[in-house]
Scaffold this active site. Structure first.
Site, PDB file in Angstrom:
ATOM      1  N   HIS A 138       0.849  -1.188   0.000  1.00  0.00           N
ATOM      2  CA  HIS A 138       0.000   0.000   0.000  1.00  0.00           C
ATOM      3  C   HIS A 138       0.883   1.235   0.000  1.00  0.00           C
ATOM      4  CE1 HIS A 138      -4.040  -1.543   0.036  1.00  0.00           C
ATOM      5  NE2 HIS A 138      -3.758  -2.390   1.012  1.00  0.00           N
ATOM      6  N   ASP A 168      -1.050   6.974  -4.107  1.00  0.00           N
ATOM      7  CA  ASP A 168      -2.341   6.839  -4.783  1.00  0.00           C
ATOM      8  C   ASP A 168      -2.636   8.059  -5.650  1.00  0.00           C
ATOM      9  OD1 ASP A 168      -2.844   4.370  -3.614  1.00  0.00           O
ATOM     10  OD2 ASP A 168      -3.958   5.205  -1.942  1.00  0.00           O
TER      11      ASP A 168
END
Length: 393
Positions: A138, A168
């Site tokens: 992540h 992200d």
């Protein structure tokens, strides 16, 4: 500056975007495209949809202004339906682990055989190849791999990492840039492309100003050690100073704070006395309120800003004047909701979102019905400028 419902006439009007990307990067990329006029169709799994739906407000922030189709891509029927949509699409964005689309029988070769003009963007943590290709991770791990957390190794920085998912968001921006570049290329070649977007690659690119000096045996710029650059505590809150290396900003800061004896110090001299100067600045700023200092320093031409809470952002006069917060009017089932618009202005006009976040599969029937096209009616097969989007709801 005008904020308006552009009625589907934004710069991406006529573009049909299929989004198979879940969670954060893909949805943010397609949010930008939707606000700029593209018809974005979410292709979600029938059982639960995007996992981010378990956080309704988070999901809403990224997926309003889109439509939702529920398809089981593990079934032959679902794959066949997707290929019908691909035939009329301009862009397909997916965020699965590398190789997943191929295992489903939906790899780039298959998709572009159905629609040679299709632009495909694949967002993944480490890219479509390389030794880390299949590693699960992540945002925090992408930042660590890219060197963004190097100060934690030396102990110069401690405590938790910021909450903003930089990997992200950066990959969403790179995906958007890549898609638009591929569409521009398609206008001259007539062919689509497969854009490989690695979240880690994007962060390494963002680290260029720190990596290039180190890779070439040279020192870092050290701007973060400038005593006029950082967060300070006023009597009732935090204030940001952003004097980087500019002597012309340092001098008025010293004048306002009564530090005339150090106003002539150049950047390297200030860095050499960082601890002393930070202490003096901090003591002065603690004597007045945040807003008082912002007004005084702003008038003196010193780079400054209040450190806002999330609630205060909506009340900021500049945010309001720029029309960054917009309302989607109520419809038959959903109340009026406040959103953040995409930030670009085109000829002074900002497009306002008009469509609430879709329920899972809300538009399946209408989208699939519109995709039942007679032979030769392929939207993406038409020349650019003559693109026909899937009909809106």
């Amino acid at each position: 500056m005008t904020v308006t419902d552009n009625g589907g006439r934004g710069p991406l009007s006529g573009m049909v975007v299929l989004s198979l990307a879940e969670q954060y990067p893909g949805p943010y990329a397609t949010l930008l495209m939707a606000d700029m006029g593209a018809d974005v169709i979410l292709v979600e799994r029938p059982a639960g949809g995007d996992p981010a739906r378990q956080f309704p407000a988070f999901y809403e922030a990224l997926n309003r202004n889109k439509r939702s189709v529920a398809l089981d891509l593990k079934s032959a029927e679902g794959r066949k339906a997707l290929l019908r949509l691909v035939r009329t699409a301009d862009v397909l964005l997916e965020g699965y682990r590398p190789g997943t689309m191929g295992r489903l029988g939906l790899g780039p070769d298959v998709l572009q055989e159905v629609n040679p003009r299709l632009v495909i963007a694949s967002i993944s943590g480490f890219g479509q190849d390389g030794p880390y290709r299949d590693r699960p991770a992540h945002d925090l791990s992408y930042m660590a791999t890219a060197g963004m957390l190097h100060e934690y190794v030396s102990g110069e920085r401690t405590g938790p990492v910021g909450q903003l998912a930089i990997g992200d968001l950066s990959s969403a921006m790179f995906a958007t840039v890549g898609v638009l570049a591929a569409l521009l290329q398609r206008a001259s070649t007539g062919k689509g492309a497969h854009v490989d977007v690695s979240m880690t690659d994007g962060l390494v690119s963002w680290m260029s100003t720190q990596l290039v000096p180190v890779l070439n045996g040279e020192p870092l710029a050290g701007i973060e050690r400038e005593p006029g650059y950082g967060l300070y505590r006023a009597s009732d809150g935090l204030i940001s100073l952003s004097v980087a290396h500019e002597d012309w900003f340092w001098r008025p800061l010293c004048e306002v704070l009564g530090m005339q004896d150090v106003a002539a110090l150049a950047g390297p001299e200030r860095i050499a006395r960082e601890d002393e100067l930070r202490s003096r600045i901090g003591k002065e700023l603690a004597t007045r309120t945040r807003d008082e200092w912002v007004a005084v320093l702003d008038a003196a031409g010193v780079p400054v800003g209040p450190v806002h809470t999330l609630e205060e952002v909506g009340d900021d006069p500049h945010v309001q004047a720029r029309g960054l917060l917009v309302d989607i009017p109520p419809d038959d089932v959903r109340p009026r909701r406040r959103h953040v618009r995409q930030p670009l202005l085109f000829d002074g006009v900002a497009a306002a979102p008009t469509r609430h976040v879709p329920a899972l599969g809300e538009h399946t029937d209408e989208v699939l019905a519109a995709a039942e096209e007679p032979a030769g009616a392929q939207g993406s097969g038409a020349p650019d400028g003559a693109l026909r989007p899937v009909a809106g709801s």
